[in-house]
Write a protein that holds these residues in place. Structure first.
Motif, PDB file in Angstrom:
ATOM      1  N   TYR A 144       0.856  -1.188   0.000  1.00  0.00           N
ATOM      2  CA  TYR A 144       0.000   0.000   0.000  1.00  0.00           C
ATOM      3  C   TYR A 144       0.885   1.229   0.000  1.00  0.00           C
ATOM      4  O   TYR A 144       1.999   1.228   0.526  1.00  0.00           O
ATOM      5  CB  TYR A 144      -0.971   0.012   1.188  1.00  0.00           C
ATOM      6  CG  TYR A 144      -0.335   0.121   2.550  1.00  0.00           C
ATOM      7  CD1 TYR A 144       0.107  -1.013   3.224  1.00  0.00           C
ATOM      8  CD2 TYR A 144      -0.181   1.354   3.171  1.00  0.00           C
ATOM      9  CE1 TYR A 144       0.681  -0.916   4.470  1.00  0.00           C
ATOM     10  CE2 TYR A 144       0.386   1.458   4.424  1.00  0.00           C
ATOM     11  CZ  TYR A 144       0.812   0.318   5.075  1.00  0.00           C
ATOM     12  OH  TYR A 144       1.386   0.413   6.311  1.00  0.00           O
ATOM     13  N   SER A 145       0.378   2.262  -0.625  1.00  0.00           N
ATOM     14  CA  SER A 145       1.123   3.506  -0.716  1.00  0.00           C
ATOM     15  C   SER A 145       1.102   4.210   0.631  1.00  0.00           C
ATOM     16  O   SER A 145       0.072   4.248   1.304  1.00  0.00           O
ATOM     17  CB  SER A 145       0.484   4.389  -1.787  1.00  0.00           C
ATOM     18  OG  SER A 145       1.085   5.643  -1.811  1.00  0.00           O
ATOM     19  N   CYS A 146       2.241   4.755   1.038  1.00  0.00           N
ATOM     20  CA  CYS A 146       2.295   5.478   2.316  1.00  0.00           C
ATOM     21  C   CYS A 146       3.323   6.584   2.158  1.00  0.00           C
ATOM     22  O   CYS A 146       4.521   6.343   2.239  1.00  0.00           O
ATOM     23  CB  CYS A 146       2.664   4.534   3.449  1.00  0.00           C
ATOM     24  SG  CYS A 146       2.770   5.344   5.062  1.00  0.00           S
ATOM     25  N   GLY A 147       2.848   7.787   1.898  1.00  0.00           N
ATOM     26  CA  GLY A 147       3.760   8.882   1.600  1.00  0.00           C
ATOM     27  C   GLY A 147       4.151   8.824   0.137  1.00  0.00           C
ATOM     28  O   GLY A 147       3.919   7.827  -0.550  1.00  0.00           O
ATOM     29  N   GLN A 152       4.471   0.245   1.749  1.00  0.00           N
ATOM     30  CA  GLN A 152       4.593  -0.561   2.955  1.00  0.00           C
ATOM     31  C   GLN A 152       3.824  -1.849   2.695  1.00  0.00           C
ATOM     32  O   GLN A 152       3.000  -1.914   1.774  1.00  0.00           O
ATOM     33  CB  GLN A 152       3.968   0.168   4.145  1.00  0.00           C
ATOM     34  CG  GLN A 152       4.599   1.504   4.466  1.00  0.00           C
ATOM     35  CD  GLN A 152       5.609   1.406   5.580  1.00  0.00           C
ATOM     36  OE1 GLN A 152       5.349   0.808   6.603  1.00  0.00           O
ATOM     37  NE2 GLN A 152       6.759   2.013   5.384  1.00  0.00           N
ATOM     38  N   LEU A 195       2.708  -2.720  13.653  1.00  0.00           N
ATOM     39  CA  LEU A 195       2.241  -1.409  13.213  1.00  0.00           C
ATOM     40  C   LEU A 195       3.139  -0.945  12.079  1.00  0.00           C
ATOM     41  O   LEU A 195       4.353  -0.835  12.251  1.00  0.00           O
ATOM     42  CB  LEU A 195       2.301  -0.402  14.366  1.00  0.00           C
ATOM     43  CG  LEU A 195       1.821   1.006  14.026  1.00  0.00           C
ATOM     44  CD1 LEU A 195       0.323   1.017  13.752  1.00  0.00           C
ATOM     45  CD2 LEU A 195       2.159   1.984  15.152  1.00  0.00           C
ATOM     46  N   HIS A 196       2.544  -0.713  10.916  1.00  0.00           N
ATOM     47  CA  HIS A 196       3.314  -0.188   9.790  1.00  0.00           C
ATOM     48  C   HIS A 196       2.879   1.243   9.500  1.00  0.00           C
ATOM     49  O   HIS A 196       1.961   1.765  10.136  1.00  0.00           O
ATOM     50  CB  HIS A 196       3.136  -1.091   8.563  1.00  0.00           C
ATOM     51  CG  HIS A 196       3.912  -2.372   8.665  1.00  0.00           C
ATOM     52  ND1 HIS A 196       3.995  -3.302   7.657  1.00  0.00           N
ATOM     53  CD2 HIS A 196       4.643  -2.884   9.675  1.00  0.00           C
ATOM     54  CE1 HIS A 196       4.747  -4.312   8.042  1.00  0.00           C
ATOM     55  NE2 HIS A 196       5.146  -4.091   9.270  1.00  0.00           N
ATOM     56  N   GLY A 197       3.544   1.875   8.541  1.00  0.00           N
ATOM     57  CA  GLY A 197       3.291   3.284   8.252  1.00  0.00           C
ATOM     58  C   GLY A 197       1.850   3.578   7.895  1.00  0.00           C
ATOM     59  O   GLY A 197       1.111   2.700   7.452  1.00  0.00           O
ATOM     60  N   CYS A 198       1.439   4.841   8.122  1.00  0.00           N
ATOM     61  CA  CYS A 198       0.080   5.307   7.824  1.00  0.00           C
ATOM     62  C   CYS A 198      -0.969   4.572   8.647  1.00  0.00           C
ATOM     63  O   CYS A 198      -2.119   4.426   8.216  1.00  0.00           O
ATOM     64  CB  CYS A 198      -0.232   5.194   6.334  1.00  0.00           C
ATOM     65  SG  CYS A 198       0.898   6.130   5.300  1.00  0.00           S
ATOM     66  N   GLY A 199      -0.566   4.093   9.832  1.00  0.00           N
ATOM     67  CA  GLY A 199      -1.522   3.526  10.775  1.00  0.00           C
ATOM     68  C   GLY A 199      -2.051   2.157  10.413  1.00  0.00           C
ATOM     69  O   GLY A 199      -3.054   1.725  10.970  1.00  0.00           O
ATOM     70  N   HIS A 200      -1.384   1.445   9.495  1.00  0.00           N
ATOM     71  CA  HIS A 200      -1.855   0.111   9.121  1.00  0.00           C
ATOM     72  C   HIS A 200      -1.334  -0.935  10.105  1.00  0.00           C
ATOM     73  O   HIS A 200      -0.199  -0.856  10.559  1.00  0.00           O
ATOM     74  CB  HIS A 200      -1.357  -0.269   7.721  1.00  0.00           C
ATOM     75  CG  HIS A 200      -2.205   0.298   6.638  1.00  0.00           C
ATOM     76  ND1 HIS A 200      -2.679  -0.444   5.577  1.00  0.00           N
ATOM     77  CD2 HIS A 200      -2.681   1.535   6.448  1.00  0.00           C
ATOM     78  CE1 HIS A 200      -3.388   0.317   4.782  1.00  0.00           C
ATOM     79  NE2 HIS A 200      -3.405   1.531   5.287  1.00  0.00           N
ATOM     80  N   VAL A 201      -2.157  -1.937  10.364  1.00  0.00           N
ATOM     81  CA  VAL A 201      -1.727  -3.056  11.194  1.00  0.00           C
ATOM     82  C   VAL A 201      -1.531  -4.266  10.293  1.00  0.00           C
ATOM     83  O   VAL A 201      -2.435  -4.652   9.545  1.00  0.00           O
ATOM     84  CB  VAL A 201      -2.778  -3.388  12.272  1.00  0.00           C
ATOM     85  CG1 VAL A 201      -2.335  -4.604  13.085  1.00  0.00           C
ATOM     86  CG2 VAL A 201      -2.990  -2.187  13.189  1.00  0.00           C
TER      87      VAL A 201
END
Lengths: 224, 319
Positions: A144-147, A152, A195-201
């Motif tokens: 998924y795109s994050c920034g 991520q 916990l990964h970037g942009c609040g994803h679990v």
């Protein structure tokens, strides 16, 4: 007396040796926990994704329907080609490493991948040892795109299930039009939540999908 | 005016009225019960956006991508969707946190989305609008949920009903987020199958505490707390207990040969001082140990030394 004097140092040395041996055994045991995670660095020190796929007994060939010729292929090529029928067209894949036994290559970069991922999508990497092809490994995830321009990973379990289901039930042998693989699950890690970037679990249920080739040779088509 | 001329004028008036009505309908904003569609260009690509006008729920999708994200601004809930299957449901503690995560994932701010939808066009609902976790077959379509509490440990304890250590720092790393998590799907290995439980896996409630940041918002140490369930072998707590009891993994004392005074979820009595904590190491990055009546799984980004594991485990059990 001489005997006594000689035996005491021997006992002392023996005790020291025992302690040292115990310490060595303790250290060796601590260091020997084998990891089924992939690594983001060539030193195999930083955990990345769960190594949630294993491929056993691979033996493939490529079939050219124009010439009617077949030719042997590396196991990793078989995986890349079959995986591309499910996931194809993405941007690329970063380096990622798996720690094989030293006799089979040690810390090795991926041997290929399939992906649909541009800004987001599906992605699987494959690893192949240098001397033994009995088992190849895979790590599947969703990107998924994050920034800006960063990806991520998440949905590990879902990605592994999708790919395993495709190998076991979606792919048909190019010659026999039948199933070439079976699928089972083994536990290799404890469940864990990240916990990964942009609040994803990202959840790893700890399972590895084992895909076993059930025919002597799996055939894929190559363009003529 | 002749009757023939009157009919011609009437026809022109009718045609004009019809044309005006057509123009009005095609240019008006979509109304309740319909879906409004808009596009935004971002540095990562074109983002398609739909809004259900009756509920306000937004769906985001990179143009052409197979997966999408559904965001309910009223409940701060973000749903990850693959085609028409729900894969994840995250509920955030505030609108700003939820919008921040949408923004960082799609590069679109709340004001940009509001503005784009205001000038959007009527559309049919996207396929993702059909996704419904409660009706999907979790064996082939697993999904997970998360209720985020930021760093509010009281809310985490209340939300999960589990014993939570009062731990805002661990091994020098700050607490960055917490959540109550649950996942549904094939959570057992073939050898672990227990009758019909295989494939119906429900992890049960898991309290997660994440410490440190890897620079991208990811954690460095994750601490998962879960309870054993005698009726659910797929519960994370049940799996932790099973793995802990397995002789397949080495067990160690933290710290070796010494004792300390843990604060358990059930009791803060000093009568329990002198307890030694034994833990199972299931991987270079993973350990399991018991904390009061709960089970704890810890996973790290880099493999800790034995003394670092001691520090981490003591940090958890003494708070």
């Amino acid at each position: 007396v001489v005997c006594h004097l000689r035996s005491r140092p021997s006992l002392l040395a023996g005790a020291i040796l025992l302690v040292l041996a115990g310490m060595s055994l303790y250290a060796a045991t601590r260091a020997s926990a084998a990891s089924t995670w992939t690594y983001s660095d060539s030193g195999c020190t930083h955990r990345e994704d769960p190594r949630n796929l294993r491929f056993d007994n691979l033996n493939g060939q490529a079939y050219d329907p124009v010439s009617g010729q077949t030719s042997g292929i590396e196991p990793r090529i078989l995986l890349i080609q079959i995986g591309s029928y499910l996931w194809d067209g993405g941007l690329g894949s970063h380096d990622s490493y798996v720690n094989f036994p030293s006799s089979n290559g040690g810390c090795l970069d991926q041997a290929g991948y399939d992906t649909t991922s541009w800004s987001s999508g599906w992605h699987v990497r494959y690893w192949q040892g240098t001397t033994s092809f009995a088992s190849l490994y895979g790590a599947a995830h969703h990107d998924y795109s994050c920034g800006t321009f960063h990806h991520q990973s998440d949905w590990w379990n879902w990605a592994a299930v999708k790919l395993a289901n495709y190998f076991a039930a979606g792919f048909a042998d190019a010659k026999t039009q039948k199933t070439d693989f079976s699928e089972s699950k083994i536990r290799q890690r404890q469940p864990s939540w990240h916990l990964h970037g942009c609040g994803h679990v990202a959840y790893d249920n700890g399972l590895t999908d084992v895909i076993t080739q059930t025919v002597p040779t799996a055939t894929i088509i190559i363009a003529g | 005016m002749s009757r023939r001329r009157q009919r011609s004028v009437g026809l022109v008036v009718l045609l004009a009225a019809g044309l005006a009505l057509t123009l009005f309908v095609s240019s008006r904003p979509a109304k309740a019960g319909t879906t409004t569609y808009a596009q935004l260009q971002t540095s990562n690509g074109t983002v398609d956006i739909w809004q259900d006008n009756s509920t306000g729920v937004l769906t985001f999708q990179y143009d052409g991508a197979p997966d999408s994200l559904r965001f309910d601004p009223s409940s701060f809930t973000v749903t990850g969707i693959d085609g028409t299957s729900v894969v994840s449901v995250d509920t955030y503690p505030s609108s700003s946190v939820a919008w921040s995560n949408v923004d960082s994932q799609f590069g679109v701010s709340q004001s940009q989305v509001t503005s784009a939808i205001a000038s959007g066009t009527s559309s049919t609902a996207p396929a993702a609008a059909l996704a419904n976790a409660s009706t999907q077959n979790v064996t082939s379509s697993p999904y997970q949920t998360a209720v985020h509490y930021a760093t509010n440990l009281t809310n985490l304890a209340t939300g999960t009903g589990l014993g939570i250590p009062s731990l805002t720092y661990l091994d020098g790393y700050a607490l960055v987020d917490t959540a109550k998590n649950e996942a549904y799907g094939p959570d057992l290995a073939d050898s672990e199958s227990v009758g019909s439980y295989k494939g119906s896996g429900d992890t049960g409630k898991v309290a997660n505490l994440w410490y440190g940041s890897d620079g991208t918002g990811g954690d460095l140490i994750s601490v998962s707390i879960a309870a054993y369930s005698s009726t659910n072998p797929t519960a994370d707590g049940s799996i932790y207990q099973s793995l802990y009891n397995s002789s397949s993994y080495p067990h160690y004392y933290a710290p070796p040969g010494s004792t300390f005074c843990p604060t358990t979820p059930a009791s803060t009595s000093t009568a329990e001082c002198g307890v030694t904590i034994q833990y199972a190491q299931t991987d270079d990055f993973d350990v399991i140990f018991q904390y009061g009546s709960e089970w704890v799984g810890v996973t790290t980004t880099t493999a800790p030394s034995s003394s670092e594991w001691d520090t981490i485990i003591q940090g958890i059990v003494t708070h």
